[in-house]
Scaffold this motif. Structure first.
Motif, PDB file in Angstrom:
ATOM      1  N   VAL A   1      72.410  29.765  14.851  1.00  0.00           N
ATOM      2  CA  VAL A   1      73.344  31.043  14.785  1.00  0.00           C
ATOM      3  C   VAL A   1      74.281  31.188  16.018  1.00  0.00           C
ATOM      4  O   VAL A   1      75.470  31.272  16.029  1.00  0.00           O
ATOM      5  N   GLU A   2      73.690  30.877  17.092  1.00  0.00           N
ATOM      6  CA  GLU A   2      74.477  31.125  18.183  1.00  0.00           C
ATOM      7  C   GLU A   2      75.638  30.239  18.565  1.00  0.00           C
ATOM      8  O   GLU A   2      76.567  30.470  18.867  1.00  0.00           O
TER       9      GLU A   2
ATOM     10  N   GLU B   1      69.379  34.825   9.832  1.00  0.00           N
ATOM     11  CA  GLU B   1      68.598  34.115  10.918  1.00  0.00           C
ATOM     12  C   GLU B   1      67.223  34.299  10.779  1.00  0.00           C
ATOM     13  O   GLU B   1      66.704  35.704  10.666  1.00  0.00           O
TER      14      GLU B   1
ATOM     15  N   GLN C   1      71.182  41.069  18.487  1.00  0.00           N
ATOM     16  CA  GLN C   1      71.646  40.588  19.572  1.00  0.00           C
ATOM     17  C   GLN C   1      72.845  39.265  19.212  1.00  0.00           C
ATOM     18  O   GLN C   1      73.801  38.816  19.966  1.00  0.00           O
ATOM     19  N   HIS C   2      72.847  39.432  17.673  1.00  0.00           N
ATOM     20  CA  HIS C   2      73.885  38.185  17.230  1.00  0.00           C
ATOM     21  C   HIS C   2      74.826  38.812  16.127  1.00  0.00           C
ATOM     22  O   HIS C   2      75.450  38.016  15.624  1.00  0.00           O
TER      23      HIS C   2
ATOM     24  N   ARG D   1      78.450  37.532  15.723  1.00  0.00           N
ATOM     25  CA  ARG D   1      78.577  36.187  14.845  1.00  0.00           C
ATOM     26  C   ARG D   1      78.828  36.443  13.549  1.00  0.00           C
ATOM     27  O   ARG D   1      78.980  35.170  12.764  1.00  0.00           O
TER      28      ARG D   1
ATOM     29  N   PRO E   1      67.720  30.594  15.407  1.00  0.00           N
ATOM     30  CA  PRO E   1      68.670  31.634  16.148  1.00  0.00           C
ATOM     31  C   PRO E   1      69.658  30.298  16.999  1.00  0.00           C
ATOM     32  O   PRO E   1      71.022  30.875  17.385  1.00  0.00           O
TER      33      PRO E   1
ATOM     34  N   LEU F   1      71.703  39.239  10.254  1.00  0.00           N
ATOM     35  CA  LEU F   1      71.546  38.800  11.608  1.00  0.00           C
ATOM     36  C   LEU F   1      70.938  39.963  12.447  1.00  0.00           C
ATOM     37  O   LEU F   1      71.265  41.127  12.226  1.00  0.00           O
TER      38      LEU F   1
END
Length: 359
Positions: free
Chosen positions: A263-264, A239, A204-205, A208, A260, A201
Motif C-alpha cells: 500500500v505504502e 490493506e 495512517q494510509h 493513498r 502495508p 485502508l
C-alpha cells in the motif's frame, strides 16, 4: 487448469450461507454455516474438512435433527465424517447446518487479530468438501463497531449496533472462494459503469486511497479487455496486516488484500511495478479458471505474472523490459528455481522469486 466441477468427490457443494462473528481481541470466531450439497453417488455418510482448532458444537439437518460426526484420529487433521440421517441417492440435495467456534491456528496469511482479520479458504475456517468449488454464497460478518468487513459478492446491507456492525455480502453468481477480511478501515468507493470499486485502508494510509483505487480500476479494465469481462459487480482492495518482508498479497473472488508495504510504496520509483497488476490478475487466474490441484499453483502464478508483463508493456515499457531481464537472469542461475517440478514446495519460496521463475 480445470474447473472444479471436475472434482472427484462423491458430493458437490452448491451453496453456502455463512454467519460469522469475530472477537478480534481474543482471536476468536463463532459461526453458523448452512451448506447445500448434491450427492454425486449414493451415500450414507460424507467426509468434509474444518480446521482442527475449531470446536464443533453441532451438525444438524435443515429441520434441526442432530447428526453424528467424528473427527479424524490424526491430531492435526481437518477431516471429519458426518453420518446422514437417511441414505442419499445420486442427485439428492443434502443440507447440513454446522455450529462451531474457537481460534484459527493461522500463519502469514490467516489470522484473527486486534489489528485485522484475513481468513483464506486454505485456513479451512468453514466446512468444505472442495475449497475451490464454485458455489452460491451469502456471508454475514459481525465485527466491532468502527470496522469494515469484506467477502465475495456485493455488499447488500450494513447493520449497525452499539458495539458491533454486521455486513451482509451476497454473490450474484457462483464464486470459487469463501474468504473474508476485516479491519479498522476507512472506505472510499468509485462507481464506473456497472462496477463499484472500493478501497479499505487504515487511517495512517488513507491518503493513498484515491491513487490505489484509480490504479486498480485501470488494471482491471485492461484485463477485462484483454481476457474476459470482470465477472463481479464490485471489487474491493484492502490493506491486511500481513507480516512479511516485502510486498505480499492474497486474492479472493471480488477482493484483493495487500500488505502495508504494498500500500505504502506502490507507484514509487523502481518499486515492484508488477506487484499490483500481478495480484489483480488473480481475479481471473485462478479465481475464475481454477487449478486442478494445489501442486499446479505455478500455472496461476505464471499467468498472473504474464498478465502483469502485458500491462507493463502497455503502460511502462522500460519496466516491462526490466521484468523480463530479471526473469532471464534467474533462469540462468547455477541452481534456478524450477516451478513445474517444485509442486507445493514452490510456495515456501520468496514470492518475488516464484513470480519471476514462473514468467
Amino acid at each position: 487448469l480445470a474447473s472444479s466441477t471436475f472434482s472427484t468427490s462423491p458430493v458437490r457443494a452448491e451453496a453456502y450461507r455463512i454467519e460469522v462473528a469475530f472477537s478480534p481481541a481474543e482471536g476468536e470466531l463463532q459461526a453458523k454455516v448452512s451448506l447445500d450439497l448434491r450427492a454425486v453417488e449414493p451415500m450414507r455418510a460424507m467426509e468434509l474438512e474444518l480446521a482442527r482448532s475449531l470446536e464443533i458444537h453441532s451438525v444438524e439437518t435443515m429441520e434441526g435433527q442432530k447428526l453424528r460426526f467424528e473427527r479424524s484420529r490424526l491430531a492435526l487433521s481437518p477431516k471429519l465424517l458426518v453420518d446422514l440421517d437417511k441414505p442419499a441417492a445420486a442427485g439428492d440435495k443434502i443440507t447440513l447446518v454446522f455450529r462451531y467456534g474457537g481460534k484459527i491456528r493461522g500463519g502469514l496469511l490467516d489470522f484473527v487479530r486486534s489489528d485485522g482479520i484475513l481468513l483464506r479458504d486454505d485456513a479451512r475456517w468453514y466446512p468444505a468438501v472442495d475449497l475451490a468449488a464454485f458455489t452460491q454464497l451469502e456471508t454475514r460478518i459481525t465485527v466491532p463497531a468502527g470496522w469494515e468487513a469484506v467477502s465475495s459478492g456485493n455488499l447488500v446491507s450494513r447493520e449497525e449496533q452499539e458495539k458491533q456492525v454486521t455486513f451482509v455480502w451476497q454473490a450474484g453468481s457462483a464464486v470459487s472462494s469463501r474468504s473474508v477480511a476485516a479491519g479498522p478501515y476507512r472506505e472510499q468507493r468509485l462507481r464506473q459503469g456497472a462496477i463499484t470499486y472500493a478501497i479499505h485502508l487504515p487511517g495512517q494510509h488513507a491518503e493513498r486511497s484515491s491513487w490505489l483505487l484509480g490504479r486498480a480500476r485501470r488494471i482491471l479494465e485492461f484485463y477485462a479487455a484483454r481476457f474476459a469481462p470482470y465477472p463481479h459487480a464490485s471489487f474491493s482492495l484492502l490493506e491486511a496486516p500481513i507480516e512479511s518482508h516485502g510486498a505480499a498479497g492474497y486474492a479472493a473472488a471480488g477482493f484483493s488484500a495487500i500488505s502495508p508495504e504494498g500500500v505504502e510504496f506502490d507507484g514509487a520509483a523502481l518499486y515492484s511495478p508488477e506487484f499490483l497488476p500481478h495480484e489483480l490478475a488473480h481475479q481471473w487466474f485462478p479465481n475464475e479458471v481454477t487449478l486442478a490441484g494445489a501442486e499446479d499453483g505455478w500455472l496461476a502464478e505464471g499467468l498472473a505474472q504474464y498478465a502483469a508483463l502485458l500491462y507493463l508493456r502497455e503502460t511502462d515499457p522500460p519496466q516491462a523490459k526490466l521484468l523480463v531481464e530479471r526473469s532471464h537472469l534467474g533462469a540462468l542461475a547455477v541452481d534456478p528455481l524450477r516451478p513445474i517440478s517444485a509442486g507445493l514446495k514452490l510456495f515456501s519460496t520468496d514470492g518475488a522469486s516464484i513470480a519471476d521463475a514462473t514468467l
